[in-house]
Every structure is written in C-alpha cells, then in structure tokens.
Design a protein around this motif. Structure first.
Motif, mmCIF file in Angstrom:
data_model
loop_
_atom_site.group_PDB
_atom_site.id
_atom_site.type_symbol
_atom_site.label_atom_id
_atom_site.label_comp_id
_atom_site.label_asym_id
_atom_site.label_seq_id
_atom_site.Cartn_x
_atom_site.Cartn_y
_atom_site.Cartn_z
ATOM 1 N N ALA A 27 -4.790 -0.802 7.587
ATOM 2 C CA ALA A 27 -4.386 -0.006 6.423
ATOM 3 C C ALA A 27 -4.052 1.417 6.856
ATOM 4 C CB ALA A 27 -5.500 0.001 5.388
ATOM 5 N N THR A 65 -11.659 7.406 7.430
ATOM 6 C CA THR A 65 -12.405 6.211 7.045
ATOM 7 C C THR A 65 -13.834 6.605 6.725
ATOM 8 O OG1 THR A 65 -11.068 4.977 8.640
ATOM 9 C CG2 THR A 65 -13.015 3.863 7.733
ATOM 10 N N ILE A 102 -15.055 1.661 3.315
ATOM 11 C CA ILE A 102 -15.531 0.319 3.634
ATOM 12 C C ILE A 102 -16.980 0.224 3.210
ATOM 13 C CG2 ILE A 102 -15.824 -1.417 5.436
ATOM 14 C CD1 ILE A 102 -13.728 0.059 7.087
ATOM 15 N N THR A 152 -9.549 5.095 3.805
ATOM 16 C CA THR A 152 -10.193 3.847 3.397
ATOM 17 C C THR A 152 -11.698 4.008 3.311
ATOM 18 O OG1 THR A 152 -8.429 2.507 4.366
ATOM 19 C CG2 THR A 152 -10.561 1.433 4.057
ATOM 20 N N GLY A 211 -13.416 6.582 -3.232
ATOM 21 C CA GLY A 211 -12.005 6.213 -3.197
ATOM 22 C C GLY A 211 -11.149 7.142 -4.028
ATOM 23 N N LEU A 240 0.804 -1.226 0.000
ATOM 24 C CA LEU A 240 0.000 0.000 0.000
ATOM 25 C C LEU A 240 0.835 1.272 0.000
ATOM 26 C CD1 LEU A 240 -2.865 -0.876 2.553
ATOM 27 C CD2 LEU A 240 -2.979 -0.852 0.045
ATOM 28 N N ARG A 257 -8.692 2.500 13.895
ATOM 29 C CA ARG A 257 -8.106 3.103 12.695
ATOM 30 C C ARG A 257 -7.532 4.483 13.006
ATOM 31 N NH1 ARG A 257 -7.809 1.866 7.906
ATOM 32 N NH2 ARG A 257 -8.087 4.018 7.199
ATOM 33 N N ALA A 277 -8.828 -3.591 6.909
ATOM 34 C CA ALA A 277 -9.478 -2.325 7.220
ATOM 35 C C ALA A 277 -8.891 -1.674 8.469
ATOM 36 C CB ALA A 277 -10.972 -2.546 7.405
ATOM 37 N N SER A 336 -5.450 5.822 -1.315
ATOM 38 C CA SER A 336 -6.718 5.392 -0.703
ATOM 39 C C SER A 336 -6.939 3.923 -0.987
ATOM 40 C CB SER A 336 -7.908 6.219 -1.218
ATOM 41 O OG SER A 336 -8.237 5.867 -2.545
ATOM 42 N N LEU A 337 -7.823 3.342 -0.168
ATOM 43 C CA LEU A 337 -8.168 1.926 -0.279
ATOM 44 C C LEU A 337 -9.678 1.796 -0.274
ATOM 45 C CD1 LEU A 337 -7.536 -1.192 0.048
ATOM 46 C CD2 LEU A 337 -7.612 -0.765 2.521
ATOM 47 N N VAL A 338 -10.195 0.947 -1.155
ATOM 48 C CA VAL A 338 -11.617 0.584 -1.156
ATOM 49 C C VAL A 338 -11.692 -0.907 -0.867
ATOM 50 C CG1 VAL A 338 -13.743 0.440 -2.500
ATOM 51 C CG2 VAL A 338 -12.171 2.377 -2.835
ATOM 52 N N VAL A 339 -12.476 -1.274 0.137
ATOM 53 C CA VAL A 339 -12.583 -2.685 0.486
ATOM 54 C C VAL A 339 -14.036 -3.063 0.714
ATOM 55 C CG1 VAL A 339 -12.109 -2.187 2.918
ATOM 56 C CG2 VAL A 339 -11.795 -4.505 2.066
#
Length: 416
Positions: free
Chosen positions: A298, A330, A304, A302, A406, A269, A326, A295, A274-277
């Motif tokens: 990270a 988020t 979620i 993010t 994201g 990462l 976190r 989640a 950014s992260l999309v999960v």
C-alpha cells in the motif's frame, strides 16, 4: 508536553548543572515543604514524620524538615536504616529515604492511615521501569523534580506514587534538552489536529478500511464509525466475504471476495489518504497472506491492527523484515500479546525500550498499549499517554483506536 528523563539522563543533568548541589537541594526541599503544608491544610498544631536516607533524597528531606519546623510544625526525623517498625500517629509522613539510584530493598515502617508524601520517587520503586523493588511505602502524593521519571508513569510505580507534582528547581531546560520522551497532555493533542479550511471537501481526508469477517463485523463497524467521528471526510469499508450491518450511513461499503482480495484493494487506493487493515479480519492462511500483501504494497500511510499484526508475524521472514519494505508512514498498535507475536518475546519491563526496539526493527511507529501507552518512532522519540483507565480494557476499544489513527493520518497528522 512534559519531559520524561531516565535516572541516567537525570544524573547527567545534575552533573552538568551550573549551580552548587546545596542550592538545588534547597530548592527541592522547599518544594517538598510547600507540598506538605498544602497536604496538611496548614501548619498550626501539625506533626510530620520525615524518613531520611544518606543520599540527595535524604538531604531534600532534611531541608524540608527544617522549613516545616521554622513554620511551627512538630517534626521528627528518622534515619531510613534505623527506622522503627511503626511510626507514631502524625498528620503526614515524608518519605525521603531513597531516590532514583536505589537498587536494594528496604523495609518501610507501618504508618497506619497517615498520608505519605514521597520525595522524587517512592522509596523502593524503580524510577526507570516502575517495578517495586521489595516493600514500598505507598504515597498519597509524590513531588518529583525538573522532569518526570518513567517509573512514576508505569504500574505499579504509578499506583504507588499517588498524585504527581512536578516541582521546578532550575534544571528544567537542561532536562528538556536531554529528554527523548514526553508525557502527552490535552493541550498538545489539540494543537496536532488540523482545522479544515474553507475549501475542504470530502476527498481531502479519505480513509480505506479493510476489517471484519463473518461473525466479526463489529470490529469493522467500530473502526469505521471512529474514523468518521475523528474527522475523515470519506470512509470506504470492506469486510472480505461479507457485508457489515449498521455500518456508518455516511460511509461506503465495497464488497470484496473471501479470498484473493488484496490486488483489488491496491488498485483502488489512489484517492485515499490512509489505510486501516486488520480489526476483526480473521486469521486463516489466505486472509493473512492478503493482509501481508496489502500492508507491504500500500503506497499510503497505514495503520496495522489486530489480525493485521498477526498476519505480519505469521510469515517465514518475520514481521520486521516484511515491514521494513514499506515506504510510507506505518503505525503498529500491539498490546502485549501482539507484541510477543511480532518479536518472539514479551515487552521488556522498560516499556519505553520495548516500544523503541520494535519501532527501530520495523521502521514503523509503534503504539504499545497498556495502562501507560508508549508511542515510539524508529529514531527513538517517544510519547507516553496515561489518561486511559480500566474502561479501555473492553472489547472493541482497539478497533476504535485504529479508526481514529486512520482519520488523523488521512488529515495529514504525522505518525509521530
């Protein structure tokens, strides 16, 4: 953006007003009269029925009646508590029976096809929640004052209010100062989206997406396409245990094993923003465990969504305790069913309170989907979006939303 105040906040604004109540009532009644003339297309030969109560709404209605009569309109006043069961034919009915403080029920008269202009809020609509407190005379248009009220934006109140008109009466600055919620408008959104500078390159706004599973690759494809369309410079997509057909040609697919994949994702990462999960990820025990690990650990902003929210809820400590661990922004994107999974109870009828409560409990920004979508942060600030329609009640729109968010997070847009 337009300020939204609760009935309690509006009462505080009224109480602190530096002008006499009669002055404010005069302005409100004049605004109603002007709206009435516009709705009728003039005054000559027009007839208006005005239903008035005992409070300030009734006073607004009486002033409007006086203004209209002075312009030659035939006006008939009816006291709300003694209103006949049906009103005679007219060009317009003005509902000034009850306002934001009304807590009972009333039996509105039949008006046939006559258009209805509501004063501040349709009588019988809860100005806080939008609930209908018994029978309501559905309005063609509602004139409200100084700031919007939540119940005018949330069904069924939004449907019963018809077209909304916000009229200034001299309390706008005070209402804005007290408002903790605002209605999002197109112009405001345009200002949030940053422009790329001339030195931009593809790794300036990179999005990592963990979504999709065997038989559910469409969610991953939609999220990835949305992130690219929303301005991501680079998208890396992984669907554990499978590959995604028709993924964006510009994106990169990175295969992951079916199980135990979270550590591998966490190790890669460092170049992403950014992260999309969650979209279409699946709900088996190992997948949920991997989604929770990813989640929580990270180190980048993010989103979620979908099965990611299920994973957060499906643990012994509860979603809130997990998510409070976190350390970076988020965004949670629940619909009502996912909200229930996360909290153990359906959203309250006051949807602003519902979104704020989950945001405060989790330390996350919460986007509570609905006909009026509410976005709230842990400190109580909230935005309301009413521009969606029934077309969004379609499989895949949530996946698109997660990809868009994201991309915006990757570009540096604050979570709220």
């Amino acid at each position: 953006m337009i300020a939204i105040v609760t009935p309690e906040e509006m009462r505080a604004v009224d109480a602190a007003a530096g002008e006499a109540p009669d002055v404010l009532i005069g302005r409100a009644g004049s605004a109603v009269a002007r709206a009435a003339v516009r709705m009728m297309g003039g005054t000559y030969g027009r007839t208006v029925q005005v239903i008035v109560g005992k409070g300030n709404n009734g006073a607004d209605g009486r002033v409007a009646a006086q203004r209209l009569a002075a312009q030659g309109v035939r006006v008939q006043l009816y006291e709300a508590h003694a209103c006949p069961t049906a009103l005679p034919p007219a060009d317009l009915v003005i509902d000034a029976a009850y306002g934001t403080g009304f807590r009972g029920t009333w039996r509105p008269p039949a008006v046939g096809d006559t258009p209805v202009l509501a004063v501040d809020v349709p009588s019988g609509v809860d100005a806080l929640t939008g609930e209908a407190l018994g029978d309501v005379l559905a309005a063609t248009r509602t004139v409200t004052f100084a700031a919007l009220k939540p119940g005018l934006l949330i069904p069924p109140g939004s449907d019963l209010a018809g077209a909304l008109e916000l009229a200034p009466i001299g309390l706008e600055a005070q209402a804005s100062a007290r408002a903790h919620a605002h209605l999002v408008q197109h112009a405001g959104v345009a200002l949030w989206v940053p422009c790329r500078d001339t030195a931009a390159h593809k790794w300036r706004a990179a999005v990592r997406i963990i979504a999709g599973s065997t038989g559910m690759t469409g969610a991953a494809r939609l999220a990835a396409h949305a992130a690219m369309r929303a301005g991501a410079g680079m998208v890396h997509l992984s669907a554990p245990g499978t590959l995604v057909a028709q993924a964006p040609a510009e994106g990169v697919q990175r295969p992951l094993p079916t199980k135990g994949w979270a550590p591998e994702v966490l190790d890669t990462l460092d170049r992403f923003h950014s992260l999309v999960v969650g979209p279409g990820l699946g709900r088996d025990d190992d997948t949920a465990a991997q989604a929770r690990m990813l989640a929580v650990e990270a180190p980048i902003p993010t989103v979620i969504d979908g099965d990611g929210l299920f994973a957060m809820a499906w643990n012994a400590d509860g979603a809130a305790a997990l998510l409070r661990r976190r350390t970076t922004p988020t965004v949670l994107t629940p619909h009502d069913g996912e909200y229930t999974l996360l909290t153990g109870a359906a959203p309250a009828t006051d949807r602003l309170v519902a979104a704020r409560r989950l945001a405060a409990d989790t330390g996350c920004v919460v986007l509570l989907k609905g006909p009026a979508t509410v976005v709230a942060d842990p400190h109580g600030a909230a935005l309301v979006v009413t521009t969606g329609d029934a077309r969004l009640a379609t499989a895949g729109t949530g996946d698109v939303l997660s990809g868009i968010i994201g991309a915006l997070l990757a570009a540096g847009v604050p979570a709220l």
